[in-house]
Write a protein that holds these residues in place. Sequence first.
Motif, PDB file in Angstrom:
ATOM      1  N   VAL A  27       1.109  -1.099   0.065  1.00  0.00           N
ATOM      2  CA  VAL A  27       0.248  -0.148   0.117  1.00  0.00           C
ATOM      3  C   VAL A  27       0.576   1.478   0.562  1.00  0.00           C
ATOM      4  N   ARG A  28       2.260   1.403   0.543  1.00  0.00           N
ATOM      5  CA  ARG A  28       3.240   2.432   0.326  1.00  0.00           C
ATOM      6  C   ARG A  28       2.977   2.898  -0.679  1.00  0.00           C
ATOM      7  N   LEU A  29       3.370   1.796  -1.768  1.00  0.00           N
ATOM      8  CA  LEU A  29       3.627   2.012  -3.232  1.00  0.00           C
ATOM      9  C   LEU A  29       2.070   3.423  -3.216  1.00  0.00           C
ATOM     10  N   ALA A  30       1.355   2.680  -3.477  1.00  0.00           N
ATOM     11  CA  ALA A  30       0.117   3.366  -3.624  1.00  0.00           C
ATOM     12  C   ALA A  30      -0.531   4.775  -3.143  1.00  0.00           C
ATOM     13  N   GLU A  31       0.562   5.483  -1.805  1.00  0.00           N
ATOM     14  CA  GLU A  31      -0.185   5.979  -1.300  1.00  0.00           C
ATOM     15  C   GLU A  31       0.815   7.373  -1.914  1.00  0.00           C
ATOM     16  N   ALA A  32       2.616   6.750  -2.253  1.00  0.00           N
ATOM     17  CA  ALA A  32       3.422   7.951  -2.340  1.00  0.00           C
ATOM     18  C   ALA A  32       3.040   8.681  -3.243  1.00  0.00           C
ATOM     19  N   PRO A  33       2.033   8.529  -4.259  1.00  0.00           N
ATOM     20  CA  PRO A  33       1.736   9.574  -5.476  1.00  0.00           C
ATOM     21  C   PRO A  33       1.149  10.462  -5.309  1.00  0.00           C
ATOM     22  N   SER A  34       0.642  10.239  -4.152  1.00  0.00           N
ATOM     23  CA  SER A  34      -0.525  11.948  -3.196  1.00  0.00           C
ATOM     24  C   SER A  34       0.441  12.850  -3.023  1.00  0.00           C
ATOM     25  N   TYR A  35       2.266  12.729  -2.252  1.00  0.00           N
ATOM     26  CA  TYR A  35       2.519  13.063  -1.376  1.00  0.00           C
ATOM     27  C   TYR A  35       4.155  13.836  -2.730  1.00  0.00           C
ATOM     28  N   GLY A  36       3.599  13.023  -3.716  1.00  0.00           N
ATOM     29  CA  GLY A  36       4.273  13.884  -4.907  1.00  0.00           C
ATOM     30  C   GLY A  36       5.876  12.852  -4.999  1.00  0.00           C
ATOM     31  N   LEU A  37       5.867  11.921  -4.305  1.00  0.00           N
ATOM     32  CA  LEU A  37       7.307  11.277  -4.357  1.00  0.00           C
ATOM     33  C   LEU A  37       6.960   9.636  -5.174  1.00  0.00           C
ATOM     34  N   PRO A  38       7.820   8.871  -5.056  1.00  0.00           N
ATOM     35  CA  PRO A  38       8.250   7.476  -5.521  1.00  0.00           C
ATOM     36  C   PRO A  38       8.138   7.076  -4.596  1.00  0.00           C
ATOM     37  N   GLY A  39       8.004   5.694  -4.154  1.00  0.00           N
ATOM     38  CA  GLY A  39       7.812   5.202  -3.026  1.00  0.00           C
ATOM     39  C   GLY A  39       8.475   5.006  -2.338  1.00  0.00           C
ATOM     40  N   VAL A  40       9.890   4.693  -3.043  1.00  0.00           N
ATOM     41  CA  VAL A  40      11.202   4.646  -2.623  1.00  0.00           C
ATOM     42  C   VAL A  40      11.513   5.699  -2.249  1.00  0.00           C
ATOM     43  N   VAL A  41      11.327   6.786  -2.427  1.00  0.00           N
ATOM     44  CA  VAL A  41      11.849   7.574  -1.092  1.00  0.00           C
ATOM     45  C   VAL A  41      10.637   8.309  -0.336  1.00  0.00           C
TER      46      VAL A  41
END
Length: 256
Positions: A217-231
């Motif tokens: 789920v962290r990979l799916a949440e990341a875009p709403s913060y304008g970040l790749p999940g890796v960051v």
Amino acid sequence: MAKIFCVANQKGGVGKTTTTVNLAAGLAQIGQRVLVIDLDPQGNATMGSGIDKRKLELTVYDVLLESASIAEAKARGEKAGYDVLGANRELAGAEVELVELERREKRLKTAIAEAAKDYDFVLIDCPPSLSMLTLNGLCSAHGVVVPMQCEYFALEGLTDLVNTIKQVHANLNPDLQIIGLLRVMFDPRITLQSQVSEQLKGHFGDKVFDTVIPRNVRLAEAPSYGLPGVVFDPASKGAQAFVDFAREMVERIKTM
Ligand code: ADP
Ligand code: MG
């Protein structure tokens, strides 16, 4: 000189953009110089790299119409750690405009050739179609990375893409090859997914990457913060899988 890869699959929602931005961020973390090219008018790779597509003055659209170079049109994804040649809705018009123009399927290739010395990797996020935009991506690339979910129709869906890649290889870009199939959104508790995963390996052998990207789920949440999940959440299982995948890519290109 940069190695240039398309992330392509004509299906929508299979994880192309997630793969592009997280592989880019993973490569950046291990010291590679990366350019992401967003070839999808939805602009998700642009936004997901922390760049506001609505505020861009120059995008990949201007590069395709040869009114700007990549050096002029690129933006820096500061937190993401790589450069981005962004896209927004304007790009949807390029499809029609390009049809009239000469060298219409080679415009991106020409532009990348000028910029390639500045990068180790160029990753092109393709739209969910086998359109003129995707064709520009395929004509520019050394290879294709195909993200896929291990679902029942996964193999059938691949046939069209494999045929397109063969045609481009034969007629337009003799360099082009499938680098590998990346299993994404994988859930080992689902028996069917494990079965399809085995089928894939049976069919495609070492064209299937060793790294498997879990559903996370962290990979799916990341875009709403304008970040790749890796960051966004480096400790998450999804982020760690993409950093592993970045290492696997670096190894794999040594044999190319
Ligand atoms: P595409 O670019 O092929 O249309 P996306 O990368 O946008 O696909 O992914 C589709 C949706 O699935 C998005 O909402 C994305 O956040 C989500 N997603 C992608 N990969 C994963 C994953 N490994 N785990 C959980 N959600 C994911
Ligand atoms: Mg996408």
